[in-house]
Scaffold this motif. Structure first.
Motif, PDB file in Angstrom:
ATOM      1  N   UNK A  81       0.792  -1.226   0.000  1.00 40.10           N
ATOM      2  CA  UNK A  81       0.000   0.000   0.000  1.00 40.10           C
ATOM      3  C   UNK A  81       0.819   1.267   0.000  1.00 40.10           C
ATOM      4  N   UNK A  82       2.108   1.157  -0.330  1.00 39.13           N
ATOM      5  CA  UNK A  82       3.003   2.305  -0.364  1.00 39.13           C
ATOM      6  C   UNK A  82       3.663   2.427  -1.737  1.00 39.13           C
ATOM      7  N   UNK A 153      17.814   4.039  -8.338  1.00 36.66           N
ATOM      8  CA  UNK A 153      16.750   3.035  -8.438  1.00 36.66           C
ATOM      9  C   UNK A 153      16.626   2.286  -7.120  1.00 36.66           C
ATOM     10  N   UNK A 154      15.469   1.649  -6.932  1.00 37.70           N
ATOM     11  CA  UNK A 154      15.116   0.971  -5.684  1.00 37.70           C
ATOM     12  C   UNK A 154      14.749  -0.473  -5.990  1.00 37.70           C
ATOM     13  N   UNK A 155      15.044  -1.368  -5.052  1.00 38.23           N
ATOM     14  CA  UNK A 155      14.419  -2.698  -5.049  1.00 38.23           C
ATOM     15  C   UNK A 155      13.711  -2.836  -3.701  1.00 38.23           C
ATOM     16  N   UNK A 156      12.384  -2.957  -3.751  1.00 34.43           N
ATOM     17  CA  UNK A 156      11.594  -3.099  -2.524  1.00 34.43           C
ATOM     18  C   UNK A 156      10.322  -3.854  -2.870  1.00 34.43           C
ATOM     19  N   UNK A 157      10.103  -4.973  -2.191  1.00 32.95           N
ATOM     20  CA  UNK A 157       8.914  -5.790  -2.440  1.00 32.95           C
ATOM     21  C   UNK A 157       8.011  -5.840  -1.216  1.00 32.95           C
ATOM     22  N   UNK A 158       8.183  -4.867  -0.316  1.00 36.61           N
ATOM     23  CA  UNK A 158       7.409  -4.805   0.918  1.00 36.61           C
ATOM     24  C   UNK A 158       8.244  -5.236   2.111  1.00 36.61           C
ATOM     25  N   UNK A 180      16.073   0.891   6.122  1.00 31.58           N
ATOM     26  CA  UNK A 180      15.112   0.382   7.093  1.00 31.58           C
ATOM     27  C   UNK A 180      13.778   1.086   6.868  1.00 31.58           C
ATOM     28  N   UNK A 181      12.775   0.315   6.422  1.00 29.21           N
ATOM     29  CA  UNK A 181      11.445   0.861   6.130  1.00 29.21           C
ATOM     30  C   UNK A 181      10.441   0.539   7.222  1.00 29.21           C
ATOM     31  N   UNK A 182      10.896   0.154   8.417  1.00 28.46           N
ATOM     32  CA  UNK A 182       9.960  -0.249   9.468  1.00 28.46           C
ATOM     33  C   UNK A 182       9.027   0.892   9.866  1.00 28.46           C
ATOM     34  N   UNK A 183       9.490   2.134   9.734  1.00 28.64           N
ATOM     35  CA  UNK A 183       8.634   3.307   9.912  1.00 28.64           C
ATOM     36  C   UNK A 183       8.594   4.036   8.576  1.00 28.64           C
ATOM     37  N   UNK A 335       3.682 -10.843  -6.521  1.00 24.45           N
ATOM     38  CA  UNK A 335       2.410 -10.221  -6.877  1.00 24.45           C
ATOM     39  C   UNK A 335       2.253  -9.926  -8.347  1.00 24.45           C
ATOM     40  N   UNK A 336       3.349 -10.025  -9.121  1.00 24.17           N
ATOM     41  CA  UNK A 336       3.280  -9.829 -10.569  1.00 24.17           C
ATOM     42  C   UNK A 336       3.406 -11.197 -11.251  1.00 24.17           C
TER      43      UNK A 336
END
Length: 417
Positions: A81-82, A153-158, A180-183, A335-336
Motif C-alpha cells: 500500500x506504499x 533506483x530501488x528494489x523493494x517488495x514490501x 530500514x522501512x519499518x517506519x 504479486x506480478x
C-alpha cells in the motif's frame, strides 16, 4: 506526423490492447501496476504520473505529481500500500549532458559534482514515500529520506528492507545502500557497500579508467544475496544477511572485452540461474552490441556465463537509429507475473522481446512486438529522432504487459504464445 498508435511495426505472438499518452506527458521510464493503476516515472517531465488501467483497452490519465525543480522521479516501487519514489538530479535537463555520452562515459559523482563533499547542488535528493492504500491512484506523501546526491533506483517488495543505489557525498558514483522501512514516515539508512576505490573522500583511488562508469544501477535481493548490476563494473554479488554490514561475495566483470552497462541481474527461482542485462545507452549503435546473459549460479561465489539471448533478427535494427539493444526486463516481483522460463525484455528501437529459457543453454525468442513511431518527441535534446524506444516493462499476474517509452506513452499488450 500521422501514426496509427495501435498498428505495430512488427508482431509475433503478441498483440496490442491499449495505449495512453499519460495526460500528454508521453515520456516514461519505470512502471509499476497496483490495484488497477499504473505508476510511471518520467524522464523529461520532472515528476511521475498515474494512469487508470482498470480497463486495459481504455487506460485513462488519473494524475500527475510534479517533482521539485531540477529533479527527476525516474524510478519507483509499489508494495504494502506504499509507493516509493526516487529523487535525483534531472540529468538530461542539464545542457552539460545534452550528449548522452557525457553522462554514460563519466563517473556520476564527478559529473554531478558530488564526489567533492563540499559541492553545492540545486536539485532535491532522496527517497519519497507515498500512501496509496487510503485512496488508490491518489498518492499522499507521508515520508522522505534525504540522500546527499540522490537515488537512482530501488528494489523493494514490501516489509522492513529496501535497497537503493545511492549517490553520496565523497563517492565517485552510486553505491549500494540498505534502507530500514519499518517506519515508512521515516525511512533511514541501515548499511552500505561500495567497491574499493569509490570512496574518494577517504583517499581511495579508482583502479578503472576515467571513462568507465563504475556505479551501481540497482540490485535485486533474493534471500540474503544481493545481485548488483554495477554498470561498467559488471556483476557484484553481495551478502546482506547483516543489513548493517553488506559484504562482497564475488565481483565479476566482462567489460572489456564486452561493452559494459550492466543494468539488471535477475535470479530465476528454483533454477540456479541469473539473467543479466547490459543496457544500450547511445544512439546509432555507437556502444555496439549489448547482451542479455544467462549465468549459472549454483555457486554464488562463482557465477559462470553459459548463454546469451539471440538478438532480434526480423530486421536490421542496428541501422534504424536511436537506441538499439536491451534496456530492461520484467523482474518477477512478488504479486506480478512470475516465470522460471519466460523472460520479458525491452530492446528500445526493436520493441519488446520475449524469450524462452527452458533450455538455458539455448534460449530462443518466442514473442515480439515493435510499436509504431511516436506521434512526436518529448526528448528535446539535439539530434533525437521520432523512433520507438521501448523502455521499461511490467507484466501483471494475469499476463498483461505494460511498456513505457521515452516519447510514445504507455502501451498495454499481451503475449499470446
Amino acid at each position: 506526423m500521422t501514426t496509427d498508435i495501435m498498428k505495430p511495426d512488427h508482431a509475433r505472438n503478441m498483440r496490442l490492447i491499449g495505449h495512453s499518452d499519460q495526460g500528454g506527458r508521453r515520456d516514461g521510464i519505470q512502471v509499476m501496476v497496483e490495484g488497477g493503476f499504473a505508476y510511471i516515472g518520467h524522464l523529461f517531465s520532472q515528476g511521475f504520473s498515474i494512469v487508470d488501467v482498470r480497463d486495459p483497452a481504455n487506460p485513462k490519465p488519473a494524475g500527475y505529481v510534479r517533482a521539485p525543480a531540477n529533479t527527476w522521479n525516474v524510478h519507483l516501487q509499489v508494495a504494502d500500500g506504499l509507493l516509493l519514489v526516487i529523487h535525483g538530479k534531472d540529468v538530461f535537463a542539464d545542457a552539460a549532458f545534452a550528449d548522452e555520452a557525457s553522462y554514460y562515459k563519466a563517473a556520476a559523482g564527478t559529473a554531478l559534482g558530488t564526489a567533492a563533499p563540499t559541492s553545492s547542488r540545486n536539485w532535491d535528493a532522496g527517497l519519497a514515500v507515498y500512501d496509496i492504500a487510503t485512496s488508490p491512484g491518489v498518492p499522499r506523501r507521508i515520508g522522505f529520506m534525504p540522500v546527499s546526491g540522490g537515488i537512482h533506483r530501488i528494489w523493494w517488495t514490501g516489509g522492513k528492507w529496501a535497497y537503493v543505489s545511492a549517490l553520496l557525498d565523497g563517492y565517485t558514483d552510486f553505491i549500494f545502500m540498505t534502507v530500514d522501512m519499518s517506519d515508512p514516515s521515516n525511512p533511514r539508512e541501515a548499511g552500505r557497500y561500495a567497491l574499493p576505490g569509490m570512496h574518494q573522500a577517504a583517499g581511495e583511488k579508482p583502479s578503472w579508467p576515467a571513462n568507465a562508469k563504475f556505479g551501481l544501477h540497482h540490485a535485486i535481493v533474493d534471500g540474503h544475496i544481493a545481485w548488483g548490476a554495477w554498470r561498467d563494473a559488471g556483476l557484484v554479488v553481495m551478502d546482506v544477511a547483516d543489513r548493517a554490514n553488506p559484504s562482497l561475495i564475488r565481483h565479476v566483470n566482462w567489460s572489456p572485452p564486452f561493452q559494459g552497462g550492466t543494468h539488471n541481474c535477475l535470479p530465476i527461482a528454483g533454477r540456479d540461474l541469473l539473467v543479466v542485462l547490459d543496457e544500450a545507452v547511445l544512439d546509432d549503435f555507437e556502444d555496439g552490441l549489448k547482451n542479455i546473459w544467462i549465468f549459472d549460479i549454483k555457486d554464488p561465489a562463482n557465477p559462470v556465463p553459459i548463454a546469451t539471448m539471440p538478438p532480434p533478427s526480423d530486421q536490421d535494427y542496428t541501422h534504424k537509429g536511436a537506441h538499439y539493444g536491451p534496456h530492461n526486463i520484467h523482474e518477477n516481483r512478488p504479486g506480478s507475473f512470475q516465470s522460471s522460463s519466460l523472460i520479458f525484455s525491452t530492446w528500445q528501437n526493436a520493441g519488446v522481446r520475449v524469450f524462452d529459457i527452458s533450455n538455458a543453454y539455448q534460449p530462443k525468442e518466442v514473442g515480439a512486438l515493435v510499436p509504431p513511431a511516436p506521434v512526436g518527441l518529448m526528448d528535446k535534446r539535439p539530434g533525437k529522432k521520432p523512433i520507438i524506444q521501448s523502455c521499461d516493462i511490467f507484466v501483471d499476474k494475469s499476463g498483461l504487459t505494460y511498456v513505457t517509452d521515452y516519447n510514445a506513452g504507455l502501451y498495454i499488450m499481451e503475449y499470446t504464445g
